[in-house]
Design a protein around this motif. Structure first.
Motif, PDB file in Angstrom:
ATOM      1  N   MET A 166       0.838  -1.169   0.000  1.00 30.72           N
ATOM      2  CA  MET A 166       0.000   0.000   0.000  1.00 30.72           C
ATOM      3  C   MET A 166       0.890   1.241   0.000  1.00 30.72           C
ATOM      4  SD  MET A 166      -2.806   1.258   2.760  1.00 30.72           S
ATOM      5  CE  MET A 166      -1.728   2.028   3.949  1.00 30.72           C
ATOM      6  N   ALA A 167       0.605   2.139  -0.933  1.00 34.14           N
ATOM      7  CA  ALA A 167       1.346   3.390  -1.033  1.00 34.14           C
ATOM      8  C   ALA A 167       0.386   4.555  -0.851  1.00 34.14           C
ATOM      9  CB  ALA A 167       2.011   3.494  -2.398  1.00 34.14           C
ATOM     10  N   LEU A 168       0.947   5.680  -0.449  1.00 37.48           N
ATOM     11  CA  LEU A 168       0.143   6.884  -0.311  1.00 37.48           C
ATOM     12  C   LEU A 168       0.329   7.747  -1.551  1.00 37.48           C
ATOM     13  CD1 LEU A 168       0.745   7.850   3.413  1.00 37.48           C
ATOM     14  CD2 LEU A 168      -1.268   6.785   2.425  1.00 37.48           C
ATOM     15  N   ILE A 169      -0.795   8.194  -2.097  1.00 33.37           N
ATOM     16  CA  ILE A 169      -0.781   9.050  -3.279  1.00 33.37           C
ATOM     17  C   ILE A 169      -1.575  10.314  -2.956  1.00 33.37           C
ATOM     18  CG2 ILE A 169      -0.532   7.129  -4.901  1.00 33.37           C
ATOM     19  CD1 ILE A 169      -3.567   7.407  -5.445  1.00 33.37           C
ATOM     20  N   HIS A 170      -1.476  11.290  -3.817  1.00 34.41           N
ATOM     21  CA  HIS A 170      -2.237  12.522  -3.640  1.00 34.41           C
ATOM     22  C   HIS A 170      -3.535  12.424  -4.423  1.00 34.41           C
ATOM     23  CE1 HIS A 170       0.821  14.815  -1.528  1.00 34.41           C
ATOM     24  NE2 HIS A 170       1.714  14.251  -2.329  1.00 34.41           N
ATOM     25  N   CYS A 171      -4.626  12.821  -3.771  1.00 32.27           N
ATOM     26  CA  CYS A 171      -5.939  12.845  -4.417  1.00 32.27           C
ATOM     27  C   CYS A 171      -5.905  13.885  -5.535  1.00 32.27           C
ATOM     28  CB  CYS A 171      -7.027  13.184  -3.399  1.00 32.27           C
ATOM     29  SG  CYS A 171      -8.646  13.465  -4.131  1.00 32.27           S
ATOM     30  N   PRO A 172      -6.415  13.557  -6.728  1.00 31.32           N
ATOM     31  CA  PRO A 172      -6.401  14.540  -7.810  1.00 31.32           C
ATOM     32  C   PRO A 172      -7.342  15.716  -7.571  1.00 31.32           C
ATOM     33  CG  PRO A 172      -7.186  12.400  -8.605  1.00 31.32           C
ATOM     34  CD  PRO A 172      -6.879  12.261  -7.156  1.00 31.32           C
ATOM     35  N   CYS A 197      -8.498  17.004  -4.167  1.00 30.36           N
ATOM     36  CA  CYS A 197      -8.182  17.871  -3.019  1.00 30.36           C
ATOM     37  C   CYS A 197      -6.693  17.883  -2.673  1.00 30.36           C
ATOM     38  CB  CYS A 197      -8.991  17.441  -1.797  1.00 30.36           C
ATOM     39  SG  CYS A 197      -8.582  15.813  -1.144  1.00 30.36           S
ATOM     40  N   ALA A 198      -5.889  17.050  -3.297  1.00 28.43           N
ATOM     41  CA  ALA A 198      -4.432  16.979  -3.121  1.00 28.43           C
ATOM     42  C   ALA A 198      -4.007  16.468  -1.748  1.00 28.43           C
ATOM     43  CB  ALA A 198      -3.770  18.312  -3.420  1.00 28.43           C
ATOM     44  N   LYS A 199      -4.935  15.889  -0.987  1.00 32.18           N
ATOM     45  CA  LYS A 199      -4.561  15.290   0.291  1.00 32.18           C
ATOM     46  C   LYS A 199      -4.093  13.861   0.039  1.00 32.18           C
ATOM     47  CE  LYS A 199      -7.526  18.158   3.088  1.00 32.18           C
ATOM     48  NZ  LYS A 199      -8.600  18.221   4.062  1.00 32.18           N
ATOM     49  N   ARG A 200      -3.310  13.326   0.982  1.00 27.18           N
ATOM     50  CA  ARG A 200      -2.733  11.992   0.796  1.00 27.18           C
ATOM     51  C   ARG A 200      -3.761  10.922   1.146  1.00 27.18           C
ATOM     52  NH1 ARG A 200       3.392  12.026   2.644  1.00 27.18           N
ATOM     53  NH2 ARG A 200       2.943   9.837   2.423  1.00 27.18           N
ATOM     54  N   ILE A 201      -3.886   9.943   0.239  1.00 28.55           N
ATOM     55  CA  ILE A 201      -4.813   8.829   0.437  1.00 28.55           C
ATOM     56  C   ILE A 201      -4.117   7.534   0.028  1.00 28.55           C
ATOM     57  CG2 ILE A 201      -6.877  10.240   0.047  1.00 28.55           C
ATOM     58  CD1 ILE A 201      -7.025   9.024  -2.778  1.00 28.55           C
ATOM     59  N   CYS A 218     -11.704   9.122  -2.336  1.00 30.18           N
ATOM     60  CA  CYS A 218     -11.007   9.929  -1.340  1.00 30.18           C
ATOM     61  C   CYS A 218     -11.896  10.093  -0.108  1.00 30.18           C
ATOM     62  CB  CYS A 218     -10.671  11.297  -1.925  1.00 30.18           C
ATOM     63  SG  CYS A 218      -9.893  12.419  -0.743  1.00 30.18           S
ATOM     64  N   PRO A 219     -11.393   9.768   1.081  1.00 31.85           N
ATOM     65  CA  PRO A 219     -12.213   9.938   2.277  1.00 31.85           C
ATOM     66  C   PRO A 219     -12.406  11.406   2.672  1.00 31.85           C
ATOM     67  CG  PRO A 219     -10.039   9.153   2.880  1.00 31.85           C
ATOM     68  CD  PRO A 219     -10.107   9.153   1.381  1.00 31.85           C
ATOM     69  N   HIS A 220     -11.619  12.311   2.084  1.00 28.11           N
ATOM     70  CA  HIS A 220     -11.718  13.732   2.432  1.00 28.11           C
ATOM     71  C   HIS A 220     -12.753  14.456   1.577  1.00 28.11           C
ATOM     72  CE1 HIS A 220      -8.095  13.099   4.774  1.00 28.11           C
ATOM     73  NE2 HIS A 220      -7.530  12.578   3.704  1.00 28.11           N
ATOM     74  N   ALA A 233      -8.385  18.629 -11.353  1.00 32.73           N
ATOM     75  CA  ALA A 233      -7.259  19.553 -11.193  1.00 32.73           C
ATOM     76  C   ALA A 233      -7.695  20.986 -11.466  1.00 32.73           C
ATOM     77  CB  ALA A 233      -6.119  19.162 -12.126  1.00 32.73           C
ATOM     78  N   ARG A 234      -8.561  21.181 -12.451  1.00 29.89           N
ATOM     79  CA  ARG A 234      -9.052  22.519 -12.771  1.00 29.89           C
ATOM     80  C   ARG A 234      -9.902  23.075 -11.622  1.00 29.89           C
ATOM     81  NH1 ARG A 234      -8.199  27.197 -14.377  1.00 29.89           N
ATOM     82  NH2 ARG A 234      -9.959  28.262 -15.262  1.00 29.89           N
ATOM     83  N   ILE A 235     -10.751  22.239 -11.037  1.00 32.07           N
ATOM     84  CA  ILE A 235     -11.576  22.672  -9.912  1.00 32.07           C
ATOM     85  C   ILE A 235     -10.699  23.041  -8.723  1.00 32.07           C
ATOM     86  CG2 ILE A 235     -13.244  21.844  -8.194  1.00 32.07           C
ATOM     87  CD1 ILE A 235     -14.608  20.307 -10.494  1.00 32.07           C
ATOM     88  N   ARG A 236      -9.653  22.260  -8.468  1.00 33.03           N
ATOM     89  CA  ARG A 236      -8.728  22.563  -7.376  1.00 33.03           C
ATOM     90  C   ARG A 236      -8.034  23.905  -7.617  1.00 33.03           C
ATOM     91  NH1 ARG A 236      -5.339  18.254  -7.460  1.00 33.03           N
ATOM     92  NH2 ARG A 236      -3.788  19.376  -8.619  1.00 33.03           N
ATOM     93  N   GLN A 237      -7.652  24.189  -8.857  1.00 32.63           N
ATOM     94  CA  GLN A 237      -7.008  25.458  -9.191  1.00 32.63           C
ATOM     95  C   GLN A 237      -7.970  26.624  -8.996  1.00 32.63           C
ATOM     96  OE1 GLN A 237      -3.809  25.933 -10.004  1.00 32.63           O
ATOM     97  NE2 GLN A 237      -4.118  28.130 -10.149  1.00 32.63           N
ATOM     98  N   ILE A 238      -9.219  26.461  -9.380  1.00 30.67           N
ATOM     99  CA  ILE A 238     -10.215  27.521  -9.211  1.00 30.67           C
ATOM    100  C   ILE A 238     -10.433  27.806  -7.731  1.00 30.67           C
ATOM    101  CG2 ILE A 238     -12.676  28.053  -9.471  1.00 30.67           C
ATOM    102  CD1 ILE A 238     -12.497  26.639 -12.217  1.00 30.67           C
ATOM    103  N   LYS A 239     -10.537  26.763  -6.920  1.00 30.64           N
ATOM    104  CA  LYS A 239     -10.719  26.955  -5.472  1.00 30.64           C
ATOM    105  C   LYS A 239      -9.522  27.666  -4.859  1.00 30.64           C
ATOM    106  CE  LYS A 239     -13.906  23.197  -4.543  1.00 30.64           C
ATOM    107  NZ  LYS A 239     -14.118  21.929  -3.826  1.00 30.64           N
ATOM    108  N   HIS A 240      -8.328  27.334  -5.320  1.00 26.96           N
ATOM    109  CA  HIS A 240      -7.119  27.989  -4.810  1.00 26.96           C
ATOM    110  C   HIS A 240      -7.122  29.477  -5.178  1.00 26.96           C
ATOM    111  CE1 HIS A 240      -3.001  28.461  -3.498  1.00 26.96           C
ATOM    112  NE2 HIS A 240      -2.675  28.938  -4.677  1.00 26.96           N
ATOM    113  N   ASN A 241      -7.484  29.791  -6.422  1.00 22.39           N
ATOM    114  CA  ASN A 241      -7.539  31.189  -6.853  1.00 22.39           C
ATOM    115  C   ASN A 241      -8.592  31.965  -6.072  1.00 22.39           C
ATOM    116  OD1 ASN A 241      -5.530  30.752  -8.694  1.00 22.39           O
ATOM    117  ND2 ASN A 241      -6.899  30.525 -10.438  1.00 22.39           N
ATOM    118  N   GLN A 242      -9.734  31.358  -5.810  1.00 22.88           N
ATOM    119  CA  GLN A 242     -10.769  32.019  -5.025  1.00 22.88           C
ATOM    120  C   GLN A 242     -10.289  32.281  -3.597  1.00 22.88           C
ATOM    121  OE1 GLN A 242     -14.078  29.355  -5.419  1.00 22.88           O
ATOM    122  NE2 GLN A 242     -14.913  30.460  -7.173  1.00 22.88           N
ATOM    123  N   SER A 243      -9.563  31.330  -3.045  1.00 25.95           N
ATOM    124  CA  SER A 243      -9.026  31.507  -1.702  1.00 25.95           C
ATOM    125  C   SER A 243      -8.040  32.676  -1.658  1.00 25.95           C
ATOM    126  CB  SER A 243      -8.351  30.222  -1.238  1.00 25.95           C
ATOM    127  OG  SER A 243      -7.698  30.396  -0.025  1.00 25.95           O
TER     128      SER A 243
END
Length: 108
Positions: free
Chosen positions: A1-7, A9-13, A20-22, A38-48
């Motif tokens: 089992m390896a940990l990867i980043h969720c596409p 929310c970018a949290k480790r799963i 993703c449990p998050h 990835a596009r949705i994550r970028q939009i949320k980051h820009n809004q933040s």
């Protein structure tokens, strides 16, 4: 089992997890779904970043208003509070604007 980043929310799963449990994003190998996440994550980051910029600008204007409340320069507790709020707002705004520029550069 390896940990990867969720596409999404970018949290480790876990790589074995079906979603993703998050953020409840279903793991898939579909490139269109991954690109959309990835596009949705970028939009949320820009809004933040824009929200942080607005809060810093509001703090700067609030410090200025506190300093000049009543039509004359502040004295007593209002002087250091106003200067501190103006300084924190100005520095916060500059830092946030630099972060926005860097986010735009890394995107394109």
């Amino acid at each position: 089992m390896a940990l990867i980043h969720c596409p999404s929310c970018a949290k480790r799963i876990s790589d074995k997890a079906p979603f993703c449990p998050h953020c409840q994003f279903a793991r898939t190998d579909d490139p269109e779904s991954l690109e959309r996440a990835a596009r949705i994550r970028q939009i949320k980051h820009n809004q933040s970043l824009m929200t942080h910029s607005f809060i810093a600008l509001f703090a700067f204007v609030g410090g200025f208003a506190l300093w000049w409340w009543g039509g004359e320069a502040a004295d007593g507790w209002r002087a250091p509070a106003g200067i501190g709020l103006m300084s924190a707002g100005f520095v916060g705004y500059l830092i946030t604007r630099v972060r926005i520029v860097l986010a735009k550069r890394s995107k394109g």
